[in-house]
Design an enzyme around this catalytic site. Structure first.
Site, PDB file in Angstrom:
ATOM      1  N   GLY A  56       0.829  -1.202   0.000  1.00 53.68           N
ATOM      2  CA  GLY A  56       0.000   0.000   0.000  1.00 53.68           C
ATOM      3  C   GLY A  56       0.863   1.252   0.000  1.00 53.68           C
ATOM      4  NE  ARG A  65      -3.895  -2.343   2.236  1.00 56.00           N
ATOM      5  CZ  ARG A  65      -2.695  -2.084   2.748  1.00 56.00           C
ATOM      6  NH1 ARG A  65      -1.639  -2.729   2.308  1.00 56.00           N
ATOM      7  NH2 ARG A  65      -2.569  -1.189   3.704  1.00 56.00           N
ATOM      8  CD  GLN A  87       0.339   3.211   3.296  1.00 56.43           C
ATOM      9  OE1 GLN A  87      -0.774   3.149   2.774  1.00 56.43           O
ATOM     10  NE2 GLN A  87       1.012   2.141   3.671  1.00 56.43           N
ATOM     11  CG  ASP A 109       2.601  -1.250   9.992  1.00 53.50           C
ATOM     12  OD1 ASP A 109       1.397  -1.192   9.674  1.00 53.50           O
ATOM     13  OD2 ASP A 109       3.498  -0.661   9.358  1.00 53.50           O
ATOM     14  NE  ARG A 140      -1.533  -6.597   9.205  1.00 58.43           N
ATOM     15  CZ  ARG A 140      -0.529  -5.813   8.824  1.00 58.43           C
ATOM     16  NH1 ARG A 140      -0.322  -4.648   9.430  1.00 58.43           N
ATOM     17  NH2 ARG A 140       0.273  -6.193   7.847  1.00 58.43           N
TER      18      ARG A 140
HETATM   19  C1  S3P Z   1       3.339   3.265   6.197  1.00 58.38           C
HETATM   20  C2  S3P Z   1       2.266   3.798   6.839  1.00 58.38           C
HETATM   21  C3  S3P Z   1       1.262   3.003   7.546  1.00 58.38           C
HETATM   22  C4  S3P Z   1       1.739   1.590   7.793  1.00 58.38           C
HETATM   23  C5  S3P Z   1       2.380   1.001   6.586  1.00 58.38           C
HETATM   24  C6  S3P Z   1       3.597   1.816   6.189  1.00 58.38           C
HETATM   25  C7  S3P Z   1       4.270   4.155   5.490  1.00 58.38           C
HETATM   26  O1  S3P Z   1       0.096   2.931   6.758  1.00 58.38           O
HETATM   27  O2  S3P Z   1       0.678   0.788   8.203  1.00 58.38           O
HETATM   28  O3  S3P Z   1       2.791  -0.334   6.818  1.00 58.38           O
HETATM   29  O4  S3P Z   1       5.373   3.712   5.135  1.00 58.38           O
HETATM   30  O5  S3P Z   1       3.915   5.311   5.294  1.00 58.38           O
HETATM   31  P1  S3P Z   1      -1.034   4.078   6.828  1.00 58.38           P
HETATM   32  O6  S3P Z   1      -0.472   5.297   6.264  1.00 58.38           O
HETATM   33  O7  S3P Z   1      -2.148   3.538   5.972  1.00 58.38           O
HETATM   34  O8  S3P Z   1      -1.402   4.170   8.246  1.00 58.38           O
END
Ligand code: S3P
Length: 735
Positions: A392, A420, A466, A614, A645
């Protein structure tokens, strides 16, 4: 710069195919060629595949690119000759299948000339040889490896990269030593064996009718022995050290196989053959670019109950930071060096995507990367959808990068990623003016057409790093200022790394805002990726639940936006100490020392949820081993990770006999005795690793199904877990 006058020295299969492909791909290009074979030159002139034939000096004098396509042993002398006749600024590349043997010659050349030599090797040979066998599409969808030196001019690398890209090839880069080591195994050894086996039959069974008993197996195996013997003896000579090392390893294996047969050890032989067939299947899958979810077999972990946890270990590099290092290095100006890069599938897919966007990236080699940044507007239109695998992060961050480009692109993923939610980036990017569309369900694929972006002021409905990072990357290309407001602190690696690349951001921790002005140029940087606290979390929990455990985790990233797992485990009573605290590349790093202490259940603070997002699979295993109840609320995001999860953990914990209750935004777990059984990880790497660790406190053995995706974030997990004291085996099972 695009070359307009190209000289090709050597007009055989590769040189001839290059000339044909260049004529097809670049209108107006002028091609000169030199070769001892007058007939080939005349034919090529008549066919208008080349514009001029002459000797090396004649054709190279006014060329802006010279391609040495002669057999490998001719290259050193040709390089020396070119030094005296090359036009100023002209670039040289070659196509030889061995690269290290050129290093001595290159080292002796003046550095100004050496900087313009870009050694290369198209992996596109064939058992046919000579100009007559040449064809315009020989390089289409083939890999070309560049092996630039430390002082090779990035502009020269870019010219050669673009040339191969124009011909439809995929450009990889690595050191000459690694190239020769790998090619010795993938190409030189198979050729040698084909020659040897063809020869063996002819000598051992000279009667002509022996050939009647050699069917398609023999024909397939010896196909490579139809190759040009003169060329191949040159290749073995040019790559003698690596070829000998490959042969030594092979002879050792053959001796073992011989012993297995002569000593009736057929179980060992059988195991070896199963392993070999799986390796071959993996190779076919990788070659076909098939997603692993379509694999014909399933990887499981079997973990025997009990075990102790001790020692000092180092987990692989941080996944979030590895993605960002490739992204920012690729859009920066200059050469970015990365150490400690995570060689897991997710980050490798990001790396492959930027190669497809035209960026030369050397490595990874023992975690080292060298990224020849394309600069703010130097990315090129992808020729195919970009495959983001299971990640993602990769999909959402790349959407931000692509949104501001003047070309279109499409982002696709595996089965899990394809389910997703992408609306969270589609909506704000659309508000910025991007032309972006997800599927009708708001899920991938994500299609982005060229668009002009303007800054927005965006309140994120969920605390997602993200989404924040996606918008910051899009903001780099937007007119004006982009401001993002986060409802709760979430990881800030993008902000830290952008600052390291010289970008000015305004942020307020108090208000949870960060702003970026568009049009800023990134300057290349050096990045040392710390150990991934999300990977370390499985070992932290392992030590926290195992009586007698004592474990040190070295060089773990302890960015405060990621340390929720430490805070929560401590709240549960875990003994965790930090030492050797320092900063590396803008990120705090420390060694973590854990010692077993009984845990008790807790109500997890909502403000810790984003900081440990995570780590909940691992934390819920700690909760199952704690005295009393643990509750987490405000964690609805867990439902849209690589799996749901909350549901996956609840179901797995129930299999182990652990009482639990779920809500839409959380879960309650009652500590108790853990049994054993079969757990479905649902293809989620973190669910698989969390339950592997649970076995330390189980009464019975555990089988954890669908574990292949552990390789997305933690290659070598099972080996490191065994080293630390878990009794874990990886099993490949046919469904
Ligand atoms: C991440 C942000 C998190 C995390 C993912 C990695 C990142 O997701 O769960 O494994 O590298 O920015 P979200 O931004 O959806 O919370």
């Amino acid at each position: 710069m695009k070359p307009s006058r190209i000289a090709i020295v050597g007009l055989g299969l590769i040189g001839g195919s290059l000339a044909r492909a260049l004529k097809d791909a670049c209108s107006g290009v002028h091609i000169g060629a030199a070769d001892h074979n007058e007939i080939a030159l005349r034919l090529a002139l008549r066919q208008k595949v080349i514009d001029r034939a002459g000797n090396v000096a004649e054709i190279c004098l006014d060329a802006d690119l010279v391609i040495i396509a002669a057999p490998p042993l001719a290259a050193p002398a040709l390089l020396r000759e070119l030094e005296s006749c090359l036009a100023p600024g002209a670039v040289v590349t070659d196509v030889a299948s061995a690269k290290e043997h050129l290093l001595g010659t290159l080292a002796a050349l003046p550095c100004g000339f050496r900087a313009r030599v870009v050694p290369g090797h198209p992996l596109a040979g064939s058992e046919s040889s000579g100009y007559e066998a040449s064809k315009a599409d020989l390089f289409r969808d083939r890999n070309v490896v560049l092996t630039p030196l430390n002082d090779t001019d990035p502009a020269a690398i870019a010219m050669v990269h673009n040339l191969w890209r124009m011909l439809g090839a995929n450009v990889l880069a690595m050191s000459a030593a690694r190239h020769d080591r790998i090619l010795a195994l993938t190409s030189h050894l198979p050729h040698l064996l084909a020659f040897a086996v063809a020869d063996l039959l002819a000598r051992r069974e000279p009667a002509p009718d022996a050939n009647h008993y050699a069917a398609s197996g023999f024909a397939d195996f010896t196909r490579l022995a139809a190759s040009d013997p003169k060329l191949w003896s040159e290749i073995f000579r040019a790559n003698a050290p690596a070829a000998v090392a490959a042969l030594d390893a092979f002879v050792e294996d053959l001796t073992q196989i011989r012993n297995e047969i002569s000593q009736n050890d057929f179980p060992a032989l059988g195991e070896r053959l199963v392993r070999s067939r799986m390796a071959r299947e993996d190779f076919e899958l990788a070659r076909g670019g098939a997603a692993r979810s379509h694999s014909a077999r399933e990887q499981c972990f079997t973990v025997r109950p009990g075990g102790t946890i001790s020692g000092r270990i180092r987990v692989p590099g941080d996944k979030s930071i590895s993605h960002r290092a490739v992204i920012l290095g690729s859009i920066a100006k200059g050469v970015t060096r990365v150490g400690g890069f995570l060689e897991g599938e997710d980050a490798l897919n990001t790396l492959a995507a930027f190669r497809e966007l035209g960026v030369t990236i050397a490595g990874p080699e023992n975690g080292d990367l060298k990224i020849y940044g394309a600069g703010a507007s130097g990315l090129q239109a992808p020729r195919r959808p970009l495959y983001m695998g299971n990640s993602g992060t990769a999909m959402r961050l790349l959407a931000g990068v692509l949104a501001g480009q003047d070309f279109a692109g499409e982002l696709v993923g595996d089965d899990s990623l394809s389910g997703r939610p992408m609306k969270r980036i589609v909506e704000p990017l659309s508000a910025m003016g991007a032309h972006i569309h997800a599927g009708p369900d708001g899920c991938p694929p994500v299609r982005i057409d060229r668009g002009r972006l303007r800054g927005i002021d965006y309140v994120m409905p969920v605390a997602s790093a993200q989404v924040k990072s996606c918008l910051l990357l899009a903001g780099l290309h937007a007119d004006g200022v982009t401001t993002i407001r986060e409802p709760a602190p979430c990881r800030d690696h993008t902000e830290r790394m952008l600052r390291g690349f010289g970008v000015v951001l305004e942020s307020s921790a108090e208000h949870g805002t960060v702003s970026i002005r568009g049009g800023q140029e990134l300057r290349a940087n050096a990045i040392e990726v710390p150990g991934d606290i999300s990977s370390a979390a499985f070992f932290m929990v392992a030590a926290a639940i195992t009586p007698g455990a004592e474990l040190t985790l070295e060089q773990v990233g302890v960015n405060p936006t990621r340390t929720g797992v430490i805070n929560i485990l401590r709240q549960m009573g875990a003994d965790i100490r930090r030492s050797n605290e320092r900063e590396s590349g803008g990120e705090p790093v420390a060694d973590l020392h854990l010692r077993y202490r009984p845990l008790h259940g807790v109500d997890i603070d909502r403000d810790q949820v984003a900081l440990a997002i995570d780590e909940f699979p691992a934390l819920l295993i700690a909760a199952a081993c704690a005295e009393g109840e643990t509750r987490v609320r405000g964690a609805e995001e867990l439902r849209v990770k690589e799996s749901d999860r909350i549901d996956a953990m609840a179901q797995g914990l129930s299999v182990l006999g652990i009482e639990n209750e779920t809500w839409s935004d959380g879960i309650r777990v009652c500590g108790g005795e853990l049994g054993g059984g079969v757990i479905d990880s649902r293809g989620d790497h973190r669910i698989a690793m969390a339950f592997a660790v649970a076995a330390l406190r189980c009464r019975d053995a555990l089988t954890i199904r669908d574990c292949a995706n552990v390789a997305t974030s933690f290659p070598g997990f099972a080996a490191l877990a065994r080293q630390s004291g878990l009794d874990i085996t990886e099993v490949n099972a046919n469904p």
